[in-house]
Enzyme design. Structure first.
Site, PDB file in Angstrom:
ATOM      1  N   CYS A  86     110.101 100.082  53.635  1.00 44.93           N
ATOM      2  CA  CYS A  86     109.249 100.966  52.850  1.00 44.93           C
ATOM      3  C   CYS A  86     108.856 102.189  53.683  1.00 44.93           C
ATOM      4  O   CYS A  86     108.444 102.055  54.836  1.00 44.93           O
ATOM      5  CB  CYS A  86     108.011 100.198  52.414  1.00 44.93           C
ATOM      6  SG  CYS A  86     106.700 101.212  51.736  1.00 44.93           S
ATOM      7  N   GLU A  87     108.987 103.358  53.094  1.00 46.93           N
ATOM      8  CA  GLU A  87     108.665 104.574  53.842  1.00 46.93           C
ATOM      9  C   GLU A  87     107.167 104.770  54.048  1.00 46.93           C
ATOM     10  O   GLU A  87     106.766 105.572  54.886  1.00 46.93           O
ATOM     11  CB  GLU A  87     109.258 105.800  53.139  1.00 46.93           C
ATOM     12  CG  GLU A  87     108.641 106.126  51.801  1.00 46.93           C
ATOM     13  CD  GLU A  87     109.282 107.362  51.167  1.00 46.93           C
ATOM     14  OE1 GLU A  87     108.561 108.060  50.457  1.00 46.93           O
ATOM     15  OE2 GLU A  87     110.468 107.615  51.386  1.00 46.93           O
ATOM     16  N   HIS A  88     106.334 104.041  53.325  1.00 38.56           N
ATOM     17  CA  HIS A  88     104.889 104.221  53.468  1.00 38.56           C
ATOM     18  C   HIS A  88     104.314 103.509  54.694  1.00 38.56           C
ATOM     19  O   HIS A  88     103.412 104.019  55.347  1.00 38.56           O
ATOM     20  CB  HIS A  88     104.163 103.722  52.215  1.00 38.56           C
ATOM     21  CG  HIS A  88     104.440 104.553  51.004  1.00 38.56           C
ATOM     22  ND1 HIS A  88     104.338 104.075  49.725  1.00 38.56           N
ATOM     23  CD2 HIS A  88     104.830 105.842  50.889  1.00 38.56           C
ATOM     24  CE1 HIS A  88     104.643 105.033  48.863  1.00 38.56           C
ATOM     25  NE2 HIS A  88     104.948 106.106  49.549  1.00 38.56           N
ATOM     26  N   HIS A  89     104.816 102.283  54.975  1.00 38.53           N
ATOM     27  CA  HIS A  89     104.277 101.505  56.092  1.00 38.53           C
ATOM     28  C   HIS A  89     105.354 101.086  57.083  1.00 38.53           C
ATOM     29  O   HIS A  89     105.057 100.384  58.045  1.00 38.53           O
ATOM     30  CB  HIS A  89     103.592 100.228  55.571  1.00 38.53           C
ATOM     31  CG  HIS A  89     102.440 100.468  54.658  1.00 38.53           C
ATOM     32  ND1 HIS A  89     102.560 100.462  53.283  1.00 38.53           N
ATOM     33  CD2 HIS A  89     101.144 100.753  54.912  1.00 38.53           C
ATOM     34  CE1 HIS A  89     101.389 100.719  52.730  1.00 38.53           C
ATOM     35  NE2 HIS A  89     100.511 100.904  53.694  1.00 38.53           N
ATOM     36  N   GLN A 128     111.289 101.122  46.375  1.00 38.12           N
ATOM     37  CA  GLN A 128     112.143 100.323  45.486  1.00 38.12           C
ATOM     38  C   GLN A 128     112.601 101.145  44.285  1.00 38.12           C
ATOM     39  O   GLN A 128     113.753 101.055  43.866  1.00 38.12           O
ATOM     40  CB  GLN A 128     111.411  99.056  45.027  1.00 38.12           C
ATOM     41  CG  GLN A 128     112.291  98.152  44.170  1.00 38.12           C
ATOM     42  CD  GLN A 128     111.689  96.786  43.953  1.00 38.12           C
ATOM     43  OE1 GLN A 128     111.110  96.193  44.875  1.00 38.12           O
ATOM     44  NE2 GLN A 128     111.810  96.262  42.755  1.00 38.12           N
ATOM     45  N   HIS A 156     107.529  92.801  48.979  1.00 44.81           N
ATOM     46  CA  HIS A 156     107.168  93.881  49.893  1.00 44.81           C
ATOM     47  C   HIS A 156     106.164  93.364  50.909  1.00 44.81           C
ATOM     48  O   HIS A 156     105.084  92.893  50.541  1.00 44.81           O
ATOM     49  CB  HIS A 156     106.555  95.042  49.111  1.00 44.81           C
ATOM     50  CG  HIS A 156     107.514  95.713  48.174  1.00 44.81           C
ATOM     51  ND1 HIS A 156     107.691  97.074  48.144  1.00 44.81           N
ATOM     52  CD2 HIS A 156     108.353  95.209  47.234  1.00 44.81           C
ATOM     53  CE1 HIS A 156     108.589  97.386  47.226  1.00 44.81           C
ATOM     54  NE2 HIS A 156     109.002  96.268  46.665  1.00 44.81           N
ATOM     55  N   CYS A 158     104.308  94.973  52.746  1.00 42.80           N
ATOM     56  CA  CYS A 158     103.038  95.707  52.707  1.00 42.80           C
ATOM     57  C   CYS A 158     102.056  95.056  51.733  1.00 42.80           C
ATOM     58  O   CYS A 158     100.854  95.322  51.799  1.00 42.80           O
ATOM     59  CB  CYS A 158     103.269  97.172  52.344  1.00 42.80           C
ATOM     60  SG  CYS A 158     104.110  97.433  50.785  1.00 42.80           S
TER      61      CYS A 158
END
Length: 198
Positions: A86-89, A128, A156, A158
């Site tokens: 995931c690019e956020h975390h 996703q 996920h 996260c």
């Protein structure tokens, strides 16, 4: 643009220091280099555009495939296993199963190519939802058809390993292009095929 392994090693060493670790102790001495090699492999897809991936996996078969324009014949590959980050975390997206369906337009794509497309798309920092749209776009180009659908289920980290820690949460996304998006009978047929033998 090539992945800069030397810079990754430098930053991983800095991360270990920031965590209060000693990057020179035996167990961590090779960690920056190992992580750099892993990143080079795991994020290979960053090096290619969707157009380039379509060009890599566009080998198709045309012999004996005669379909009327109104054909509703669906080719579906289910349960392609992938994982991504995931690019956020930078957290792992895992237990991911991808289903790709398309209606041939005079060409059929080799089944292994469909799995390879999904795999290459997963080798980027991702969401996703974007995995689904990237696969759909590449399939449209590789199979030369507008009619593509992608269904993805995944977990996920996260959500399951941090934050809310909802360990049973599963995320499902659907991406529909062409007649999968505009023709209810084709959408219904896809739903029946997808849920058969689940």
């Amino acid at each position: 643009m090539a992945i800069d392994k030397a810079k990754i090693e430098e930053h991983i060493r800095g991360l270990l220091l920031a965590l209060g670790e000693n990057p020179d102790r035996e167990g961590l001495l090779e960690t920056p280099a190992r992580v750099a090699r892993m990143c080079e492999e795991r994020f290979e897809g960053i090096n290619y555009t969707n157009d380039e991936i379509a060009g890599m996996f566009n080998k198709s078969f045309e012999d004996g495939l005669h379909q009327p324009e109104s054909s509703q014949d669906i080719v579906m590959v289910r349960d392609i296993e992938i994982f991504s980050f995931c690019e956020h975390h930078l957290a792992l997206m895992y237990d991911m199963k991808v289903t790709v369906a398309y209606i041939p337009n005079g060409k059929i794509v080799g089944l292994s190519k469909i799995a390879r497309i999904a795999d290459m798309v997963s080798k980027r920092l991702q969401l996703q939802e974007r995995i689904g749209s990237d696969i759909a776009e590449i399939m449209q180009k590789a199979a030369q058809t507008e009619d593509v659908a992608v269904i993805i289920e995944g977990r996920h980290a996260c959500m399951t390993a941090r934050g809310i820690k909802s360990t049973n949460a599963v995320t499902m996304t659907t991406t529909s292009r062409g007649r999968f998006n505009t023709d209810r009978s084709i959408a219904d047929k896809l739903t029946i095929l997808y849920h058969k033998n689940l």
